[in-house]
Write a protein that holds these residues in place. Sequence first.
Motif, mmCIF file in Angstrom:
data_model
loop_
_atom_site.group_PDB
_atom_site.id
_atom_site.type_symbol
_atom_site.label_atom_id
_atom_site.label_comp_id
_atom_site.label_asym_id
_atom_site.label_seq_id
_atom_site.Cartn_x
_atom_site.Cartn_y
_atom_site.Cartn_z
ATOM 1 N N ALA A 1 40.493 14.649 13.781
ATOM 2 C CA ALA A 1 40.140 13.864 12.601
ATOM 3 C C ALA A 1 38.653 13.523 12.580
ATOM 4 C CB ALA A 1 40.977 12.584 12.553
ATOM 5 N N ILE A 2 38.090 13.171 13.719
ATOM 6 C CA ILE A 2 36.663 12.845 13.787
ATOM 7 C C ILE A 2 35.822 14.072 13.463
ATOM 8 C CG2 ILE A 2 34.796 12.247 15.393
ATOM 9 C CD1 ILE A 2 36.780 10.320 16.724
ATOM 10 N N LEU A 3 36.177 15.204 14.036
ATOM 11 C CA LEU A 3 35.417 16.428 13.754
ATOM 12 C C LEU A 3 35.535 16.838 12.296
ATOM 13 C CD1 LEU A 3 36.125 18.495 16.974
ATOM 14 C CD2 LEU A 3 33.970 17.438 16.288
ATOM 15 N N LYS A 4 36.724 16.695 11.707
ATOM 16 C CA LYS A 4 36.885 17.028 10.296
ATOM 17 C C LYS A 4 36.074 16.088 9.422
ATOM 18 C CE LYS A 4 40.159 17.683 6.603
ATOM 19 N NZ LYS A 4 41.529 17.605 6.140
ATOM 20 N N TYR B 1 28.123 16.254 18.539
ATOM 21 C CA TYR B 1 29.204 17.012 19.170
ATOM 22 C C TYR B 1 29.289 16.748 20.672
ATOM 23 C CZ TYR B 1 29.653 19.246 14.691
ATOM 24 O OH TYR B 1 29.862 19.463 13.361
ATOM 25 N N ASP B 2 28.159 16.455 21.311
ATOM 26 C CA ASP B 2 28.202 16.054 22.716
ATOM 27 C C ASP B 2 28.945 14.735 22.872
ATOM 28 O OD1 ASP B 2 26.789 18.256 23.643
ATOM 29 O OD2 ASP B 2 24.846 17.278 23.351
ATOM 30 N N ARG B 3 28.737 13.839 21.938
ATOM 31 C CA ARG B 3 29.412 12.545 21.999
ATOM 32 C C ARG B 3 30.904 12.680 21.734
ATOM 33 N NH1 ARG B 3 24.450 9.561 19.113
ATOM 34 N NH2 ARG B 3 23.319 9.120 21.034
ATOM 35 N N ARG C 1 27.445 9.681 29.282
ATOM 36 C CA ARG C 1 27.178 10.819 28.396
ATOM 37 C C ARG C 1 27.524 10.470 26.950
ATOM 38 N NH1 ARG C 1 23.827 14.178 27.426
ATOM 39 N NH2 ARG C 1 23.827 14.771 29.592
ATOM 40 N N LEU C 2 28.575 9.659 26.765
ATOM 41 C CA LEU C 2 28.980 9.269 25.416
ATOM 42 C C LEU C 2 27.878 8.474 24.723
ATOM 43 C CD1 LEU C 2 31.302 9.036 23.295
ATOM 44 C CD2 LEU C 2 31.938 6.928 24.428
ATOM 45 N N PHE C 3 27.250 7.558 25.426
ATOM 46 C CA PHE C 3 26.220 6.728 24.804
ATOM 47 C C PHE C 3 24.849 7.388 24.787
ATOM 48 C CE2 PHE C 3 29.327 3.404 26.059
ATOM 49 C CZ PHE C 3 29.641 2.997 24.778
ATOM 50 N N LEU D 1 32.701 15.373 22.332
ATOM 51 C CA LEU D 1 33.245 16.019 23.526
ATOM 52 C C LEU D 1 33.398 15.019 24.668
ATOM 53 C CD1 LEU D 1 34.126 18.653 24.901
ATOM 54 C CD2 LEU D 1 31.744 18.978 25.561
ATOM 55 N N ALA D 2 32.423 14.126 24.824
ATOM 56 C CA ALA D 2 32.521 13.096 25.858
ATOM 57 C C ALA D 2 33.677 12.149 25.571
ATOM 58 C CB ALA D 2 31.204 12.324 25.964
ATOM 59 N N LEU D 3 33.883 11.809 24.303
ATOM 60 C CA LEU D 3 35.005 10.942 23.945
ATOM 61 C C LEU D 3 36.338 11.623 24.227
ATOM 62 C CD1 LEU D 3 35.697 8.202 22.662
ATOM 63 C CD2 LEU D 3 35.768 9.382 20.478
ATOM 64 N N ASN D 4 36.433 12.905 23.928
ATOM 65 C CA ASN D 4 37.650 13.665 24.216
ATOM 66 C C ASN D 4 37.885 13.759 25.723
ATOM 67 O OD1 ASN D 4 39.910 15.195 23.894
ATOM 68 N ND2 ASN D 4 38.832 17.062 23.345
ATOM 69 N N SER D 5 36.827 13.985 26.481
ATOM 70 C CA SER D 5 36.949 14.037 27.943
ATOM 71 C C SER D 5 37.376 12.690 28.504
ATOM 72 C CB SER D 5 35.620 14.447 28.580
ATOM 73 O OG SER D 5 35.268 15.734 28.180
#
Length: 95
Positions: free
Chosen positions: A73-76, A27-29, A19-21, A31-35
């Motif tokens: 930090a990434i989202l900001k 934002y999906d990416r 899902r990350l790639f 969220l996948a990184l956070n998961s």
Amino acid sequence: MFIVATVSLFIAMILVLIRLFAGPSLYDRVLALNSFGTQTVLFIGVVGFLMGRPDFLDIALLYALINFVGTIAILKFFRYRAIGDMRRDMGEADG
């Protein structure tokens, strides 16, 4: 029982990497990184339990904190295109 949990977490981590790639949006990416980071914390905890190393829980907690701060930090950065204080940076450019 814990070996089944470890294998299940590993499979879930592979699915989240897919899902990350292949995520359609940024934002999906994220969220996948956070998961993936959350699942890594669980994986470290389960492996530490299987190996009889309770100090792995300290490493897992530290990784969870880094994962949280990194996601914020990434989202900001993607929202404001800057990590630092924007008011201070803009004030220095004006004067």
